[in-house]
Every structure is written in C-alpha cells, then in structure tokens.
Write a protein that holds these residues in place. Sequence first.
Motif, PDB file in Angstrom:
ATOM      1  N   MET A  26       0.819  -1.207   0.000  1.00 26.68           N
ATOM      2  CA  MET A  26       0.000   0.000   0.000  1.00 26.68           C
ATOM      3  C   MET A  26       0.855   1.259   0.000  1.00 26.68           C
ATOM      4  SD  MET A  26      -3.025  -0.963  -0.260  1.00 26.68           S
ATOM      5  CE  MET A  26      -3.807   0.623   0.023  1.00 26.68           C
ATOM      6  N   TYR A  27       0.423   2.198  -0.779  1.00 28.64           N
ATOM      7  CA  TYR A  27       1.073   3.505  -0.840  1.00 28.64           C
ATOM      8  C   TYR A  27       0.493   4.387   0.259  1.00 28.64           C
ATOM      9  CZ  TYR A  27       2.492   8.046  -2.774  1.00 28.64           C
ATOM     10  OH  TYR A  27       3.023   9.289  -2.968  1.00 28.64           O
ATOM     11  N   ILE A  28       1.356   5.015   1.033  1.00 31.52           N
ATOM     12  CA  ILE A  28       0.891   5.895   2.111  1.00 31.52           C
ATOM     13  C   ILE A  28       0.610   7.274   1.520  1.00 31.52           C
ATOM     14  CG2 ILE A  28       1.451   6.918   4.342  1.00 31.52           C
ATOM     15  CD1 ILE A  28       3.308   4.565   4.853  1.00 31.52           C
ATOM     16  N   SER A  29      -0.647   7.627   1.428  1.00 27.10           N
ATOM     17  CA  SER A  29      -1.040   8.838   0.712  1.00 27.10           C
ATOM     18  C   SER A  29      -1.236  10.009   1.663  1.00 27.10           C
ATOM     19  CB  SER A  29      -2.337   8.592  -0.043  1.00 27.10           C
ATOM     20  OG  SER A  29      -3.407   8.527   0.862  1.00 27.10           O
ATOM     21  N   GLU A  30      -1.548  11.166   1.046  1.00 22.81           N
ATOM     22  CA  GLU A  30      -1.781  12.376   1.825  1.00 22.81           C
ATOM     23  C   GLU A  30      -3.179  12.432   2.408  1.00 22.81           C
ATOM     24  OE1 GLU A  30      -0.741  15.863  -0.398  1.00 22.81           O
ATOM     25  OE2 GLU A  30       0.858  14.818  -1.449  1.00 22.81           O
ATOM     26  N   GLY A  31      -4.077  11.543   1.971  1.00 23.49           N
ATOM     27  CA  GLY A  31      -5.406  11.573   2.541  1.00 23.49           C
ATOM     28  C   GLY A  31      -6.480  11.330   1.508  1.00 23.49           C
ATOM     29  N   VAL A  32      -7.712  11.552   1.950  1.00 19.79           N
ATOM     30  CA  VAL A  32      -8.885  11.292   1.121  1.00 19.79           C
ATOM     31  C   VAL A  32      -9.434  12.620   0.601  1.00 19.79           C
ATOM     32  CG1 VAL A  32     -11.252  10.431   1.161  1.00 19.79           C
ATOM     33  CG2 VAL A  32      -9.443   9.169   2.340  1.00 19.79           C
ATOM     34  N   VAL A  33      -9.799  12.642  -0.692  1.00 21.77           N
ATOM     35  CA  VAL A  33     -10.407  13.825  -1.297  1.00 21.77           C
ATOM     36  C   VAL A  33     -11.705  13.401  -1.970  1.00 21.77           C
ATOM     37  CG1 VAL A  33      -8.237  15.050  -1.642  1.00 21.77           C
ATOM     38  CG2 VAL A  33      -9.055  13.494  -3.412  1.00 21.77           C
ATOM     39  N   VAL A  34     -12.587  14.373  -2.209  1.00 22.61           N
ATOM     40  CA  VAL A  34     -13.887  14.070  -2.816  1.00 22.61           C
ATOM     41  C   VAL A  34     -14.111  14.809  -4.129  1.00 22.61           C
ATOM     42  CG1 VAL A  34     -14.949  13.593  -0.584  1.00 22.61           C
ATOM     43  CG2 VAL A  34     -15.068  15.908  -1.527  1.00 22.61           C
ATOM     44  N   ASP A 374     -12.444  13.886 -19.782  1.00 26.69           N
ATOM     45  CA  ASP A 374     -11.130  13.664 -19.201  1.00 26.69           C
ATOM     46  C   ASP A 374     -10.862  12.164 -19.153  1.00 26.69           C
ATOM     47  OD1 ASP A 374     -11.528  12.453 -16.356  1.00 26.69           O
ATOM     48  OD2 ASP A 374     -12.914  14.135 -16.384  1.00 26.69           O
ATOM     49  N   GLY A 375      -9.606  11.801 -19.133  1.00 23.85           N
ATOM     50  CA  GLY A 375      -9.187  10.414 -19.000  1.00 23.85           C
ATOM     51  C   GLY A 375      -7.874  10.355 -18.256  1.00 23.85           C
ATOM     52  N   GLY A 376      -7.706   9.346 -17.398  1.00 15.31           N
ATOM     53  CA  GLY A 376      -6.495   9.274 -16.606  1.00 15.31           C
ATOM     54  C   GLY A 376      -6.045   7.858 -16.340  1.00 15.31           C
ATOM     55  N   ILE A 377      -4.771   7.704 -16.005  1.00 14.38           N
ATOM     56  CA  ILE A 377      -4.197   6.409 -15.669  1.00 14.38           C
ATOM     57  C   ILE A 377      -3.205   6.596 -14.532  1.00 14.38           C
ATOM     58  CG2 ILE A 377      -2.383   6.648 -17.428  1.00 14.38           C
ATOM     59  CD1 ILE A 377      -2.501   3.594 -17.758  1.00 14.38           C
ATOM     60  N   VAL A 378      -3.199   5.630 -13.607  1.00 18.22           N
ATOM     61  CA  VAL A 378      -2.227   5.611 -12.513  1.00 18.22           C
ATOM     62  C   VAL A 378      -1.598   4.220 -12.476  1.00 18.22           C
ATOM     63  CG1 VAL A 378      -1.833   5.877 -10.035  1.00 18.22           C
ATOM     64  CG2 VAL A 378      -3.570   7.277 -11.172  1.00 18.22           C
ATOM     65  N   LEU A 379      -0.277   4.159 -12.647  1.00 13.73           N
ATOM     66  CA  LEU A 379       0.467   2.904 -12.554  1.00 13.73           C
ATOM     67  C   LEU A 379       1.062   2.800 -11.156  1.00 13.73           C
ATOM     68  CD1 LEU A 379       2.334   3.062 -15.994  1.00 13.73           C
ATOM     69  CD2 LEU A 379       0.196   1.872 -15.456  1.00 13.73           C
ATOM     70  N   LYS A 380       0.908   1.631 -10.522  1.00 18.73           N
ATOM     71  CA  LYS A 380       1.274   1.452  -9.117  1.00 18.73           C
ATOM     72  C   LYS A 380       2.303   0.330  -8.965  1.00 18.73           C
ATOM     73  CE  LYS A 380      -3.115   0.712  -8.148  1.00 18.73           C
ATOM     74  NZ  LYS A 380      -4.371   0.487  -7.384  1.00 18.73           N
ATOM     75  N   TYR A 381       3.367   0.646  -8.250  1.00 18.11           N
ATOM     76  CA  TYR A 381       4.350  -0.376  -7.901  1.00 18.11           C
ATOM     77  C   TYR A 381       4.965   0.003  -6.558  1.00 18.11           C
ATOM     78  CZ  TYR A 381       8.499  -3.337  -7.903  1.00 18.11           C
ATOM     79  OH  TYR A 381       9.458  -4.237  -7.557  1.00 18.11           O
TER      80      TYR A 381
END
Length: 595
Positions: A26-34, A374-381
């Motif tokens: 898991m990536y430790i993120s800055e928090g939750v947004v809406v 809009d279109g987006g992609i997030v690659l996670k490792y």
Amino acid sequence: MFLILVFVFSIVDSFESVVDTAYTKMYISEGVVVTVSRYEDDVSDISASVSVVSEKDIGLMNSYVAPDLLSDVPGVEVMKTGNFGRADVIIRGVGNNGRKLGFLVDGRPEKMAIYGCAVTHTFPLHNVKKIEVVKGPLSSLYGSGAMGGVVNILTRKPGGGDNLNFECDYGSFKTYNLTGSFEESFSKLDFLGTVQKNSSDGYQENSASNTDAYQGNLVYNINGDWRIENYAKYVEAYKQDPATVGDTSTPDGYQNYERSAFDVSVYGEMDKIDFQTKIYRTYGYHEFSDGWESKDRIDGLNPSVRLSFLKGNETQGGFEFYKQYGNRISTGGEWDRTVYEGFIHSEQKTSFVNLSGGGRYTYVRDSEGVFSYDGGIVLKYNDTRIRGRIGKGFRLPSFSDLYLLPVSNPSLSPELLMSYEVGFRQKLSDIVDLDIALYRMNTNNFIRFSNGAGQFENIDTLIEKGLETSIGLYPVDWLKLKVFYSYIDRGEKTQGVPGQKWSGSITFDRDIFEGRLSGRYLTDYYAADNHTDLIPSYYVFDIRLNVKPKDYLSLSLGIDNVFDEYYERYVEVPGATGLYSMPGRTFKIGIALER
C-alpha cells in the motif's frame, strides 16, 4: 473502448492473489479527497494533481477569507489588494477573477451570475473544514467554469454532540474578528450554526473593510443508509478600494455585497448503488461607488447515481439543470439562461493500475453544445505512482461578455482548454515523499475585448507549459516540513502570473503547543505582457503559534510578513487593475473558548 478496458481489468483484478506481493504494497497517501470523482477517493489513486489545505493548516494560518489560504499551494497564485478584500485565485496561470475556475462549496457552484466570477471575500472561514484544489480542467464533472481547475470549500458538518465555541482576535490597523458557533444534536437531527464579524481600518488610505457572515448546517439521519443535509449562508460585505502604486489621486471607491446560498442534498445507499441529489439557489445584490447596482440568482438541480457492480469499478452518471438570472438595476438590462447537462464518469482500480474517464455534454438553447471530457491512468508499484491525464475544459460566455458593453456580441462561442499532464509520486522512505507534475495547456476561443470592434470576441489563444514539485519531510510524528516549487511558461502572456514560485512550511504540534512558519518567494513576475514592466522579486514569511493550557482555552499569536518586506502584487479586477503595495509586518492575538 474504455468500457472494454474496464471489463478486462476487472477480470485481471479477480486474480490478484497470484500477483507478487511487491505489487500490492500500500502507498501511504496524503489523505482522502472528494472533488476529483465527487465521492471519497485516496490521493494516491487519482490521476489529477490535487492539493489539500487541511483543518489543521487552517487553524495555523492568519487568513480571514477562505481563498487566501491557497497562497502557499504549488501552481496557485492569489491576487490581493491587501489583507482584506478580493483574493482572486489563479491556477496554472488561469483564473480571470474565478471565471475560468470552478468555485464550489460542498460541491455546489457559487458564482455571481452576471459576471460569472467568484466573489471571494464573501467566502468566510469560520465554518471551513478543508479546501481541495484540483489543478487542470474538470468540466467533465462540474461543467462550465471548471476549465482551469476547481476550488472546493468543504464545510464542517454537525454530529459531534453539544458544543459552544467563541473566538476573538485583534491586531494591526484596528483589525478584529469575532466568531461564535453552536452545535446541537437531537436523536436523528444534528445542527451547526456559526456567526462571524470581522472589521479593519485597513493598512493604507481607503482600504477598510467590514463583513458579517452567518452559516448553518443541518443533517437529518433518516437511517444508516439515508440522510438529508441542508446548508444556508448569508454574507454582507463592505470593502474600499485603495489606490494602485503611483496613483496620486485620492481613492474613494467602495463596494457593497450581499451574497446568500441555500441547498438541500439527499444521500442514499442501496446494495452497490449510491444516490446523490442536490437542489440549490445562490443570490446576490451588489452596489458599487461607480453607480453599479445589480441582482443575480442561480437555481440548480443536480441528481446522480453511482454503481459498483463490477469488482474494482465505480461508474456514475447524472444530469444537471440550472437557470441563471441577472438584473442590472443601475442602467437597465435583464438576462436569463437555462443550461442542461448530462455526464458519465467511471473508475476501474486493480492492484497495479487505475483507469478513469468520463464526459459531459452541455446544452444551452440558441447556442452550440459543448462536449468536455477527461481520462487518466495511474500505474502502481510498491510506493511508486506514475500518472497521466488528459482533459478538455470549457467556459460558457457570461452575461457581461455577451451583453454589457454598448456593442453586444450574443454570438460568442464557449472558451476551450485542452490539458495534458504526467506526474510522479514516490515515498522515498518512512519520512520523505516526493511529487512531480509536468503539464501543457492549449487554449482557444478565449474571450478578450477588441478595441477595434468595441466588443468582446473569441480572439485570444494561449499555450502554457509548467512544472510543479513538492517534497514532504516527517522526521518525527509532531513535526512536518513541506517545500514546493512551481514554474510556468506562458510565452508572451506574462501579465500578473509569476513565472517561478517557491513556498513551504514547517508545522509542529507537541503537548500544549502548535505552530506554523510559512514562506514564499516569487520571481520572474511582470505587470504586462511580453516580459515588460518587471515587478521586483520578493519573499514573505508568516508565523502562527497556538497554546492550549486548558481543554476549553486556546491562545494564539500571529505575525504576517515577519521581516517587514516591502512588496507589490498585481491585481486584475474590473475598475481596479494594477499594482498594489502590500502591508508590512502585522500582528494579531487571539483567544478561543470551547464548551
């Protein structure tokens, strides 16, 4: 094609148990947004560049209006005539008094209907929980105006029991602020009401201001899955306009505002289905010293539904209907416009990639339709995130663009903006994280006044390129350091937008003490296009210290412009465009009581 990819990745994700655990850390993120998806989402899962001003940050800053809290955010500049008055936000060089940005309160648009601008000094602070800033177009979710980005002011919700709070602070130039709030809970009903008054004589001639603000939040919990929320606001604001730098005349301009808003929202959940419906009204009355007098109103309805039937997938859709009214009382003129919009947006998440995309169609009678997307992609490792995003935003011409000049132009087309962005997020260790974003924006059909034609026309274009970086350092649990850098290249369109900005903060919270030291440095800053009329570079440091000797008592000391730096800021507002000298060192002390 997008729906096919959603299906494929949902199947792939069902076999995620065979994926090496290195991919699922898991990536430790800055928090939750809406704001980015209209529902709660983790910052690490989204392709957009987002900055958050948290409740903790707000309590450690010396601002008096909500938009002024964004001064340190990377990629964001705030144009001000002083400590009070307007605080117009520019995101990545785009703003135009909020016309080209989405300004929201709890997701509800709040702008003046005639000019399409955000009246920023009528956004008080006393009921703000946090502010989310999305950089880049988000018209696919929020329609006209969310072309260059979105500022979403999220208010505090009742539900914490019975509370009574009072705050008072006093400082330089006979500036004072009084705030009171009352919270009460009854069975299924929760209420929160706040009142605020602030006033200042101003730091120079004709810079006084006075604001009275009232807000109320009501939540009725029907059951565990359904609730109704109601928000209401009324603000009276008076401000004077000081003289620009070099103006030797005696300033006497002033502006009176009354702004109010009311909305009712229904939220519900059923097995894998979420519902949201918001009905709202915003109203304004404006009176200025130049003889201007007007009223405006916006009535809107925005229902939507979100489906979560496929593994890792959330798809939402809905429509929005709103009607704008404008009445120029001073010299006559009434206008109205009805806008119809439909949208769809989908996200597909797996253990190693997230995909998102959506679109909105906007229709106005007797005008051309607009499709935004809009279109987006997030690659996670592991702790690494690589993201990409493309988006098209737009802004419908306002009544002022179409009709206010003696030579009207009702055939104006919507302004358009295309944005391309790539970004990189990395947690370097347990105490350091890094975020980098590169972007390019192409605009056309921008509306500008044509001296030859004597009217507004779609004759402006712009290509912008930029870089934003942020580094967070958390050496111990009570200390946080952040450093931001922003660079923007707007070609020859250099007026009022700093080319480079450094900002940062050091925040601590230990025992009964908490504090924040923040600073910013602006350079490559011009008051005209073509890199002319250079504004001297400047740095400013602010500090705030809070002490809580008792659970019910808090004391504070705030100092802005600690080193008493002389500096100037460029402001572009109707009838008051130019350079303004900013206040020197200012102080304020405060006390807060809570029961």
